[in-house]
Design a protein around this motif. Sequence first.
Motif, short mmCIF file in Angstrom:
data_model
loop_
_atom_site.label_atom_id
_atom_site.label_comp_id
_atom_site.label_asym_id
_atom_site.label_seq_id
_atom_site.Cartn_x
_atom_site.Cartn_y
_atom_site.Cartn_z
N TYR A 1 6.83 2.44 16.22
CA TYR A 1 8.12 1.75 16.32
C TYR A 1 8.05 0.46 17.15
N GLU A 2 7.37 0.50 18.28
CA GLU A 2 7.31 -0.68 19.17
C GLU A 2 6.61 -1.86 18.51
N VAL A 3 5.73 -1.58 17.56
CA VAL A 3 4.94 -2.64 16.93
C VAL A 3 5.15 -2.66 15.41
N ARG A 4 6.23 -2.07 14.93
CA ARG A 4 6.48 -1.96 13.49
C ARG A 4 6.53 -3.34 12.83
N PRO A 5 6.31 -3.39 11.51
CA PRO A 5 6.34 -4.67 10.80
C PRO A 5 7.68 -5.40 10.95
N SER A 6 7.63 -6.70 10.87
CA SER A 6 8.83 -7.53 10.97
C SER A 6 9.85 -7.14 9.91
N ALA A 7 9.38 -6.79 8.72
CA ALA A 7 10.29 -6.38 7.65
C ALA A 7 11.09 -5.14 8.05
N CYS A 8 10.47 -4.24 8.77
CA CYS A 8 11.17 -3.04 9.25
C CYS A 8 12.20 -3.41 10.31
N ILE B 1 10.76 2.83 0.73
CA ILE B 1 10.51 1.40 0.53
C ILE B 1 9.29 0.96 1.35
N PRO B 2 8.18 0.65 0.70
CA PRO B 2 7.05 0.13 1.48
C PRO B 2 7.33 -1.31 1.92
N PRO B 3 7.36 -1.55 3.23
CA PRO B 3 7.68 -2.90 3.71
C PRO B 3 6.52 -3.88 3.53
N ILE B 4 6.86 -5.15 3.44
CA ILE B 4 5.85 -6.20 3.46
C ILE B 4 5.25 -6.23 4.87
N VAL B 5 3.93 -6.35 4.94
CA VAL B 5 3.22 -6.38 6.22
C VAL B 5 2.47 -7.71 6.31
N SER B 6 2.92 -8.55 7.22
CA SER B 6 2.30 -9.87 7.39
C SER B 6 0.96 -9.75 8.10
N PHE C 1 2.58 -1.25 2.74
CA PHE C 1 1.97 0.04 3.01
C PHE C 1 1.67 0.75 1.69
N LYS C 2 0.54 1.42 1.65
CA LYS C 2 0.09 2.14 0.45
C LYS C 2 0.98 3.32 0.12
N GLN C 3 1.47 3.97 1.13
CA GLN C 3 2.08 5.27 0.96
C GLN C 3 3.58 5.26 1.22
N ARG D 1 -1.90 -2.16 0.63
CA ARG D 1 -2.23 -2.49 -0.75
C ARG D 1 -1.46 -3.75 -1.13
N MET D 2 -1.88 -4.37 -2.22
CA MET D 2 -1.18 -5.54 -2.74
C MET D 2 -0.17 -5.03 -3.78
N ASP D 3 1.09 -5.44 -3.66
CA ASP D 3 2.08 -5.01 -4.65
C ASP D 3 2.12 -5.97 -5.84
N GLU D 4 3.02 -5.72 -6.76
CA GLU D 4 3.11 -6.51 -7.99
C GLU D 4 3.52 -7.96 -7.74
N ASP D 5 4.11 -8.24 -6.58
CA ASP D 5 4.50 -9.61 -6.22
C ASP D 5 3.42 -10.32 -5.39
N GLY D 6 2.32 -9.63 -5.14
CA GLY D 6 1.25 -10.21 -4.35
C GLY D 6 1.44 -10.06 -2.85
#
Length: 161
Positions: A114-121, A59-64, A97-99, A88-93
Amino acid sequence: MSQHIINTWKSQVNAKAVSLYKAIEKLKAKPNYQKAEDLHQKVFSEMDCLQCANCCKTIPPIVSRRDTKRIAKHLGMRPSEFERIYLRMDEDGDRVFKQSPCSFLEEDNRCRIYEVRPSACRAYPHSGDFDFFNHTKLHKRNFKYCPALFEIARRMVEDDS
């Protein structure tokens, strides 16, 4: 204990995910936030996510923008460079993460950032207290990725029977 949760998930998720989702939707009429939090704490005390890391693998997380700045700084990069290389931009805009698996996932299932991972993670799988009942539509999809979420929901429904 992690392996038991993972094995239960593997053997039951395909057969039970839809009925589990429907049962959780019914529980939303009288949400028991404390029970959701207690089950979240209990299951995650039994589950070592490093034994699975399926979320990071699939699951590629949203990255703010805030996430981008924080991670780029940690990596010693400019935010624009981080975006170009990793996002990358996903289908929802949404910027994701690309990969997949995640570029920052190590062979031992540890996260290199891990210490700075995205909020979604940090928030995944949205299963404690208010999050559990506020994200049931996400759960419907995430049951197939997260053994811990599936186990929390399974126990929530079984305990309610």
